[in-house]
Design a protein around this motif. Structure first.
Motif, PDB file in Angstrom:
ATOM      1  N   LEU A  14       0.834  -1.205   0.000  1.00  0.00           N
ATOM      2  CA  LEU A  14       0.000   0.000   0.000  1.00  0.00           C
ATOM      3  C   LEU A  14       0.869   1.255   0.000  1.00  0.00           C
ATOM      4  N   LEU A  15       1.914   1.273   0.830  1.00  0.00           N
ATOM      5  CA  LEU A  15       2.829   2.413   0.869  1.00  0.00           C
ATOM      6  C   LEU A  15       3.539   2.591  -0.471  1.00  0.00           C
ATOM      7  N   ASP A  16       4.007   1.497  -1.033  1.00  0.00           N
ATOM      8  CA  ASP A  16       4.711   1.572  -2.324  1.00  0.00           C
ATOM      9  C   ASP A  16       3.798   2.095  -3.429  1.00  0.00           C
ATOM     10  N   LYS A  47       8.429   7.027  -0.584  1.00  0.00           N
ATOM     11  CA  LYS A  47       9.785   6.774  -1.070  1.00  0.00           C
ATOM     12  C   LYS A  47      10.586   5.818  -0.199  1.00  0.00           C
ATOM     13  N   GLY A  48      10.197   5.640   1.053  1.00  0.00           N
ATOM     14  CA  GLY A  48      10.932   4.738   1.933  1.00  0.00           C
ATOM     15  C   GLY A  48      10.230   4.602   3.270  1.00  0.00           C
ATOM     16  N   ALA A  99       7.839   8.743   6.638  1.00  0.00           N
ATOM     17  CA  ALA A  99       7.657  10.192   6.562  1.00  0.00           C
ATOM     18  C   ALA A  99       7.077  10.494   5.191  1.00  0.00           C
ATOM     19  N   VAL A 100       5.915  11.152   5.172  1.00  0.00           N
ATOM     20  CA  VAL A 100       5.208  11.360   3.906  1.00  0.00           C
ATOM     21  C   VAL A 100       4.725  12.801   3.788  1.00  0.00           C
ATOM     22  N   ARG A 148      16.287  17.054   4.946  1.00  0.00           N
ATOM     23  CA  ARG A 148      16.623  16.611   3.580  1.00  0.00           C
ATOM     24  C   ARG A 148      15.359  16.183   2.874  1.00  0.00           C
ATOM     25  N   LEU A 149      14.604  17.128   2.396  1.00  0.00           N
ATOM     26  CA  LEU A 149      13.326  16.871   1.758  1.00  0.00           C
ATOM     27  C   LEU A 149      13.434  15.930   0.565  1.00  0.00           C
ATOM     28  N   VAL A 150      14.548  15.970  -0.131  1.00  0.00           N
ATOM     29  CA  VAL A 150      14.750  15.143  -1.327  1.00  0.00           C
ATOM     30  C   VAL A 150      14.605  13.646  -1.000  1.00  0.00           C
TER      31      VAL A 150
END
Length: 108
Positions: free
Chosen positions: A27-29, A34-35, A69-70, A102-104
Motif C-alpha cells: 500500500l505504501l509503495d 519513497k521509503g 515520513a510522507v 533533507r526533503l529530497v
C-alpha cells in the motif's frame, strides 16, 4: 554558521501483525512513499491486554511497526487504504507532524 532549513512532513507509525507486512508495504509503495523503516518484535499493552514481543515461530507471529515520513497530501489516501484493513484486523496508525532537513529523501 548556516541555519538548517526544515520542511514539514507527516510521520506515519503503523502497528500491525507481521503476517500483514506485505499488505502494508505494498500500500505504501503504490501510494508513492519513497521509503520506510520496519521495526519488529514489539511489546506493549492495548485493548486486548499485554503483548510480549518475542519470536514464537517466525516473524509473522509478532507485531511490527512501519515508520514512514510522507507529504501531507498522502495521509488521507493512505488512511483510506488502511481503514478497511483495520476494521478486520488488529493494529493502529499514528499520524504526527514532523520536520526533516533533507526533503529530497521524502519527495520527488
Amino acid at each position: 554558521m548556516n541555519a538548517v532549513t526544515l520542511y514539514p512532513l507527516k510521520k506515519l507509525e503503523i502497528i500491525l501483525e507481521g503476517a500483514h507486512r506485505e499488505f502494508a508495504t505494498d500500500l505504501l509503495d503504490r501510494a508513492g512513499v519513497k521509503g520506510y523503516t520496519i521495526v519488529g518484535n514489539l511489546s506493549g499493552k492495548g485493548s486486548h491486554g499485554l503483548y510480549e514481543g518475542h519470536l514464537m515461530f517466525n516473524e509473522d507471529d509478532v507485531l511490527i511497526m512501519i515508520i514512514a515520513a510522507v507529504p501531507a497530501e498522502l495521509v488521507d489516501p493512505l488512511l483510506e487504504g488502511f481503514q478497511p484493513f483495520f476494521e478486520a484486523h488488529s493494529g493502529v496508525v499514528f499520524v504526527s507532524d514532523i520536520q526533516v532537513g533533507r526533503l529530497v529523501k521524502f519527495r520527488d
